[in-house]
Design a protein around this motif. Structure first.
Motif, PDB file in Angstrom:
ATOM      1  N   VAL A  16       0.801  -1.237   0.000  1.00  0.00           N
ATOM      2  CA  VAL A  16       0.000   0.000   0.000  1.00  0.00           C
ATOM      3  C   VAL A  16       0.832   1.284   0.000  1.00  0.00           C
ATOM      4  O   VAL A  16       0.346   2.328  -0.427  1.00  0.00           O
ATOM      5  N   ASP A  17       2.082   1.192   0.443  1.00  0.00           N
ATOM      6  CA  ASP A  17       2.924   2.391   0.439  1.00  0.00           C
ATOM      7  C   ASP A  17       3.776   2.523  -0.820  1.00  0.00           C
ATOM      8  O   ASP A  17       4.617   3.424  -0.917  1.00  0.00           O
ATOM      9  N   GLY A  18       3.568   1.623  -1.767  1.00  0.00           N
ATOM     10  CA  GLY A  18       4.379   1.630  -2.983  1.00  0.00           C
ATOM     11  C   GLY A  18       3.532   1.649  -4.242  1.00  0.00           C
ATOM     12  O   GLY A  18       2.357   1.994  -4.205  1.00  0.00           O
ATOM     13  N   GLN A  19       4.149   1.247  -5.333  1.00  0.00           N
ATOM     14  CA  GLN A  19       3.480   1.225  -6.630  1.00  0.00           C
ATOM     15  C   GLN A  19       3.002  -0.194  -6.946  1.00  0.00           C
ATOM     16  O   GLN A  19       3.669  -1.169  -6.578  1.00  0.00           O
ATOM     17  N   PRO A  20       1.854  -0.311  -7.643  1.00  0.00           N
ATOM     18  CA  PRO A  20       1.393  -1.645  -8.020  1.00  0.00           C
ATOM     19  C   PRO A  20       2.307  -2.297  -9.060  1.00  0.00           C
ATOM     20  O   PRO A  20       2.883  -1.610  -9.900  1.00  0.00           O
ATOM     21  N   LEU A  21       2.428  -3.613  -8.973  1.00  0.00           N
ATOM     22  CA  LEU A  21       3.187  -4.403  -9.945  1.00  0.00           C
ATOM     23  C   LEU A  21       2.185  -5.297 -10.668  1.00  0.00           C
ATOM     24  O   LEU A  21       1.461  -6.056 -10.019  1.00  0.00           O
ATOM     25  N   VAL A  22       2.125  -5.179 -11.990  1.00  0.00           N
ATOM     26  CA  VAL A  22       1.156  -5.948 -12.780  1.00  0.00           C
ATOM     27  C   VAL A  22       1.897  -7.043 -13.544  1.00  0.00           C
ATOM     28  O   VAL A  22       2.806  -6.750 -14.329  1.00  0.00           O
ATOM     29  N   GLN A  23       1.518  -8.281 -13.299  1.00  0.00           N
ATOM     30  CA  GLN A  23       2.132  -9.429 -13.988  1.00  0.00           C
ATOM     31  C   GLN A  23       1.035 -10.417 -14.356  1.00  0.00           C
ATOM     32  O   GLN A  23       0.044 -10.542 -13.636  1.00  0.00           O
TER      33      GLN A  23
END
Ligand code: THU
Length: 136
Positions: A112-119
């Motif tokens: 929640v404190d970072g960026q989403p990673l989409v895989q």
């Protein structure tokens, strides 16, 4: 619904259920939210146990909610957790997702404190074994 709206709804559902996670041992609360083939969103959290190995991850809780609610296939899944590192599904959960999702389905991992990673599932679980091997 636009992709951005869908992602916002999935993130909100994962975060709402994450707040109810039972994780007194790891203190690492995880939420998962599935957009299913029926158009509904199903969510689940991790449920730990004093006998540590029998605790379960958020992803199977969300899968169980999907099946109980009438959904059959995963079209998109969000996993949220604390901190900045994307919370990627553990190996066992990748296989559990594999049972109900096509290989091109996107898994969004989000600390929640970072960026989403989409895989895609295919990226996270290459050369995988699935129901079609058993002609299911
Ligand atoms: N956990 C999940 O619920 N999903 C994941 O994808 C990674 C790990 C949970 C299991 C355990 O309750 C806690 O996070 C710490 O490993």
């Amino acid at each position: 619904m636009s992709q951005a709206d869908t992602d916002q709804a999935l993130f909100a559902a994962a975060e709402a259920v994450r707040a109810r996670a039972y994780a007194p041992y790891s203190n690492f609360q995880v939420g998962a939210a599935i957009l299913a083939d029926d158009g509904n969103i199903y969510a689940g959290c991790n449920v730990e146990n004093a006998a540590y190995p029998v605790g379960n991850c958020a992803e199977p809780s969300a899968i169980a909610a999907m099946l109980a609610g009438g959904g059959k296939r995963i079209k998109r899944i969000y996993v949220t957790g604390p901190g900045a590192m994307p919370v990627t599904p553990c190996g066992g959960c990748r296989q559990r997702i594999r049972e109900f999702a096509d290989l091109d389905v996107e898994i969004v991992s989000h600390g929640v404190d970072g960026q989403p990673l989409v895989q895609t599932l295919g990226q996270l679980l290459p050369h995988s074994f699935g129901p079609e091997f058993l002609n299911k």
